[in-house]
Design a protein around this motif. Structure first.
Motif, PDB file in Angstrom:
ATOM      1  N   CYS A   8      61.172  78.477 -10.668  1.00 13.35           N
ATOM      2  CA  CYS A   8      60.045  79.229 -11.239  1.00 13.35           C
ATOM      3  C   CYS A   8      58.851  78.323 -11.469  1.00 13.35           C
ATOM      4  O   CYS A   8      57.705  78.695 -11.213  1.00 13.35           O
ATOM      5  CB  CYS A   8      60.458  79.887 -12.558  1.00 13.35           C
ATOM      6  N   LEU A   9      59.140  77.113 -11.976  1.00  9.66           N
ATOM      7  CA  LEU A   9      58.073  76.156 -12.236  1.00  9.66           C
ATOM      8  C   LEU A   9      57.386  75.764 -10.932  1.00  9.66           C
ATOM      9  O   LEU A   9      56.168  75.691 -10.846  1.00  9.66           O
ATOM     10  CB  LEU A   9      58.643  74.918 -12.935  1.00  9.66           C
ATOM     11  N   ARG A  10      58.217  75.511  -9.905  1.00  9.54           N
ATOM     12  CA  ARG A  10      57.649  75.150  -8.608  1.00  9.54           C
ATOM     13  C   ARG A  10      56.821  76.291  -8.021  1.00  9.54           C
ATOM     14  O   ARG A  10      55.746  76.088  -7.472  1.00  9.54           O
ATOM     15  CB  ARG A  10      58.773  74.778  -7.634  1.00  9.54           C
ATOM     16  N   ALA A  11      57.344  77.502  -8.124  1.00  6.98           N
ATOM     17  CA  ALA A  11      56.625  78.664  -7.602  1.00  6.98           C
ATOM     18  C   ALA A  11      55.299  78.843  -8.312  1.00  6.98           C
ATOM     19  O   ALA A  11      54.270  79.129  -7.685  1.00  6.98           O
ATOM     20  CB  ALA A  11      57.481  79.915  -7.759  1.00  6.98           C
ATOM     21  N   THR A  43      49.471  78.245  -8.201  1.00  7.64           N
ATOM     22  CA  THR A  43      48.234  77.727  -8.790  1.00  7.64           C
ATOM     23  C   THR A  43      47.468  76.885  -7.770  1.00  7.64           C
ATOM     24  O   THR A  43      46.249  77.017  -7.632  1.00  7.64           O
ATOM     25  CB  THR A  43      48.547  76.879 -10.031  1.00  7.64           C
ATOM     26  N   ILE A  44      48.196  76.033  -7.050  1.00  8.33           N
ATOM     27  CA  ILE A  44      47.570  75.180  -6.040  1.00  8.33           C
ATOM     28  C   ILE A  44      46.944  76.020  -4.940  1.00  8.33           C
ATOM     29  O   ILE A  44      45.823  75.774  -4.494  1.00  8.33           O
ATOM     30  CB  ILE A  44      48.605  74.194  -5.443  1.00  8.33           C
ATOM     31  N   GLU A  45      47.677  77.053  -4.505  1.00  6.03           N
ATOM     32  CA  GLU A  45      47.166  77.934  -3.454  1.00  6.03           C
ATOM     33  C   GLU A  45      45.924  78.683  -3.922  1.00  6.03           C
ATOM     34  O   GLU A  45      44.947  78.835  -3.181  1.00  6.03           O
ATOM     35  CB  GLU A  45      48.248  78.933  -3.045  1.00  6.03           C
ATOM     36  N   SER A  46      45.944  79.136  -5.174  1.00  6.12           N
ATOM     37  CA  SER A  46      44.792  79.843  -5.736  1.00  6.12           C
ATOM     38  C   SER A  46      43.570  78.933  -5.789  1.00  6.12           C
ATOM     39  O   SER A  46      42.451  79.354  -5.467  1.00  6.12           O
ATOM     40  CB  SER A  46      45.130  80.356  -7.136  1.00  6.12           C
ATOM     41  N   GLN A  47      43.783  77.692  -6.190  1.00  6.28           N
ATOM     42  CA  GLN A  47      42.689  76.727  -6.251  1.00  6.28           C
ATOM     43  C   GLN A  47      42.151  76.431  -4.851  1.00  6.28           C
ATOM     44  O   GLN A  47      40.937  76.280  -4.659  1.00  6.28           O
ATOM     45  CB  GLN A  47      43.162  75.441  -6.914  1.00  6.28           C
ATOM     46  N   HIS A  48      43.054  76.359  -3.870  1.00  8.86           N
ATOM     47  CA  HIS A  48      42.643  76.125  -2.486  1.00  8.86           C
ATOM     48  C   HIS A  48      41.789  77.284  -1.980  1.00  8.86           C
ATOM     49  O   HIS A  48      40.750  77.069  -1.336  1.00  8.86           O
ATOM     50  CB  HIS A  48      43.876  75.962  -1.592  1.00  8.86           C
ATOM     51  N   ASN A  49      42.213  78.506  -2.272  1.00  5.11           N
ATOM     52  CA  ASN A  49      41.462  79.688  -1.842  1.00  5.11           C
ATOM     53  C   ASN A  49      40.066  79.711  -2.460  1.00  5.11           C
ATOM     54  O   ASN A  49      39.074  80.012  -1.787  1.00  5.11           O
ATOM     55  CB  ASN A  49      42.218  80.967  -2.236  1.00  5.11           C
ATOM     56  N   GLU A  50      40.012  79.405  -3.740  1.00  3.24           N
ATOM     57  CA  GLU A  50      38.718  79.390  -4.431  1.00  3.24           C
ATOM     58  C   GLU A  50      37.800  78.324  -3.839  1.00  3.24           C
ATOM     59  O   GLU A  50      36.613  78.570  -3.601  1.00  3.24           O
ATOM     60  CB  GLU A  50      38.925  79.135  -5.925  1.00  3.24           C
ATOM     61  N   LYS A  51      38.348  77.141  -3.581  1.00  2.87           N
ATOM     62  CA  LYS A  51      37.548  76.049  -3.017  1.00  2.87           C
ATOM     63  C   LYS A  51      37.046  76.397  -1.619  1.00  2.87           C
ATOM     64  O   LYS A  51      35.917  76.083  -1.255  1.00  2.87           O
ATOM     65  CB  LYS A  51      38.381  74.765  -2.961  1.00  2.87           C
ATOM     66  N   TYR A  52      37.893  77.072  -0.846  1.00  2.00           N
ATOM     67  CA  TYR A  52      37.490  77.474   0.502  1.00  2.00           C
ATOM     68  C   TYR A  52      36.262  78.388   0.435  1.00  2.00           C
ATOM     69  O   TYR A  52      35.297  78.213   1.186  1.00  2.00           O
ATOM     70  CB  TYR A  52      38.646  78.194   1.206  1.00  2.00           C
ATOM     71  N   CYS A  53      36.299  79.357  -0.465  1.00  2.00           N
ATOM     72  CA  CYS A  53      35.173  80.291  -0.617  1.00  2.00           C
ATOM     73  C   CYS A  53      33.926  79.565  -1.095  1.00  2.00           C
ATOM     74  O   CYS A  53      32.815  79.826  -0.609  1.00  2.00           O
ATOM     75  CB  CYS A  53      35.538  81.417  -1.582  1.00  2.00           C
ATOM     76  N   ILE A  54      34.093  78.662  -2.040  1.00  2.00           N
ATOM     77  CA  ILE A  54      32.951  77.888  -2.543  1.00  2.00           C
ATOM     78  C   ILE A  54      32.310  77.095  -1.408  1.00  2.00           C
ATOM     79  O   ILE A  54      31.086  77.098  -1.239  1.00  2.00           O
ATOM     80  CB  ILE A  54      33.396  76.934  -3.673  1.00  2.00           C
ATOM     81  N   ASP A  55      33.144  76.428  -0.619  1.00  2.00           N
ATOM     82  CA  ASP A  55      32.631  75.569   0.458  1.00  2.00           C
ATOM     83  C   ASP A  55      31.898  76.370   1.529  1.00  2.00           C
ATOM     84  O   ASP A  55      30.827  75.965   2.002  1.00  2.00           O
ATOM     85  CB  ASP A  55      33.776  74.778   1.092  1.00  2.00           C
TER      86      ASP A  55
END
Length: 331
Positions: A41-44, A49-61
């Motif tokens: 659960c912790l890993r998931a 969270t990492i994937e969400s941050q990646h998605n947000e950064k992609y949109c920002i860029d």
């Protein structure tokens, strides 16, 4: 001697105590059986969270590199709507760059169909694994965005794959309304604004923005031997497509630019006529008017020479002007 035995006995007792403590941690009691699940659960959660941050950064860029003015405007929105605004602008950028990034119309239409399917899947809570889609799904869930506006943008971009000049100014305005105004309606929804006067202002601002974008892109399009300016106005002033392809600065070309820019100005003024009836919470969605006004002023200063080098440079004061307009709560 007795004291020595006692000391050893105490040390032995301590070692046994430590051993039993370790044994309790290592042996597979009930609490230990749950640990792999807890770890999973912790890993998931971490991966999510990492994937969400990646998605947000992609949109920002992508917004920062392809729609810088929209990027700065989004940063000045309330925090609750900022991420959703960037997602919507990233979606708009993805659609806008299809036309220039494909060599065949068929490929472009396939990509438009992908986005139509994506929007449908987003509203079924089953978005594809793609950064912009994921962020768009998040925005839809958070603000209950209207699907119709997204599909309207896609459909209009799809029709624009014909790659021809607008027949008249009304056709350019209709295209602008269906794309830029629809984006503004979605931004208003992300701000929680539902107001008929705000919608009317958004319609006129969107039309003004589409017209200005057409003018700003003229030097770039002309370098690729493409002209999209309304044919009726070009014919009125006897300006041919070849005049624009050659980068002509003759008076007839300037007259075409003057007529088109004037219509954008009319839409801006009309949008501002609603300002007294619009809730202040809607104003952040209209910050883009600063950029439009800046371009119209600069093109006027160079006597409507759309090919003037100064118009190809970004105004470094725009971020400051946007901040001031945001602080004043005007548009």
């Amino acid at each position: 001697m007795a004291s020595g035995i006692s000391a050893k006995h105490g040390l032995l007792t301590t070692k046994c105590s430590v051993f039993r403590s370790l044994q309790r941690k290592i042996l597979p009691h009930a609490i230990c059986i749950q640990r792999p699940t807890e770890v999973k659960c912790l890993r998931a959660s971490t991966n999510s969270t990492i994937e969400s941050q990646h998605n947000e950064k992609y949109c920002i860029d992508i917004v920062r590199s392809r729609d810088y003015d929209g990027f700065v405007s989004s940063l000045l929105l309330p925090e609750d709507a900022r991420r959703s605004s960037l997602a919507l602008r990233a979606f708009n950028v993805e659609l806008a760059q299809v036309k220039d990034s494909v060599s065949q119309k068929t490929i472009g239409l396939m990509r438009m169909q992908f986005w139509k399917t994506t929007v449908e899947e987003i509203y079924r809570d089953d978005p594809p694994v793609q950064p912009v889609s994921a962020e768009l799904w998040r925005a839809v869930k958070k603000h209950y965005l209207t699907k119709r506006w997204m599909l309207r943008i896609i459909s209009e971009r799809e029709k624009d794959m014909e790659d021809r000049a607008y027949r008249n100014l009304q056709e350019l305005e209709a295209y602008s309304d269906n794309t830029q105004s629809s984006l503004l309606y979605l931004l208003l929804e992300s701000l929680g604004v539902k107001d008929v006067h705000a919608d009317h202002a958004a319609s006129h601002i969107g039309k003004a923005q589409g017209i200005v974008m057409c003018l700003r892109a003229t030097p770039y399009n002309s370098s690729r031997r493409k002209v999209y300016l309304p044919m009726d106005i070009c014919m009125l002033h006897r300006a041919s497509q070849e005049d624009f392809i050659r980068g002509s600065r003759e008076q007839n070309v300037r007259d075409v630019v003057y007529d088109i820019a004037s219509q954008a100005h009319v839409h801006l003024e009309h949008a501002r006529s609603f300002s007294k009836n619009i809730p202040a919470s809607a104003f952040p969605a209209f910050l883009q008017t600063v950029v439009l006004e800046d371009y119209l002023q600069r093109v006027r200063r160079v006597d409507f020479d759309v090919f003037h080098p100064s118009l190809q440079k970004r105004n470094p004061l725009i971020p400051i002007q946007l901040y001031i307009r945001s602080w004043k709560k005007t548009y």
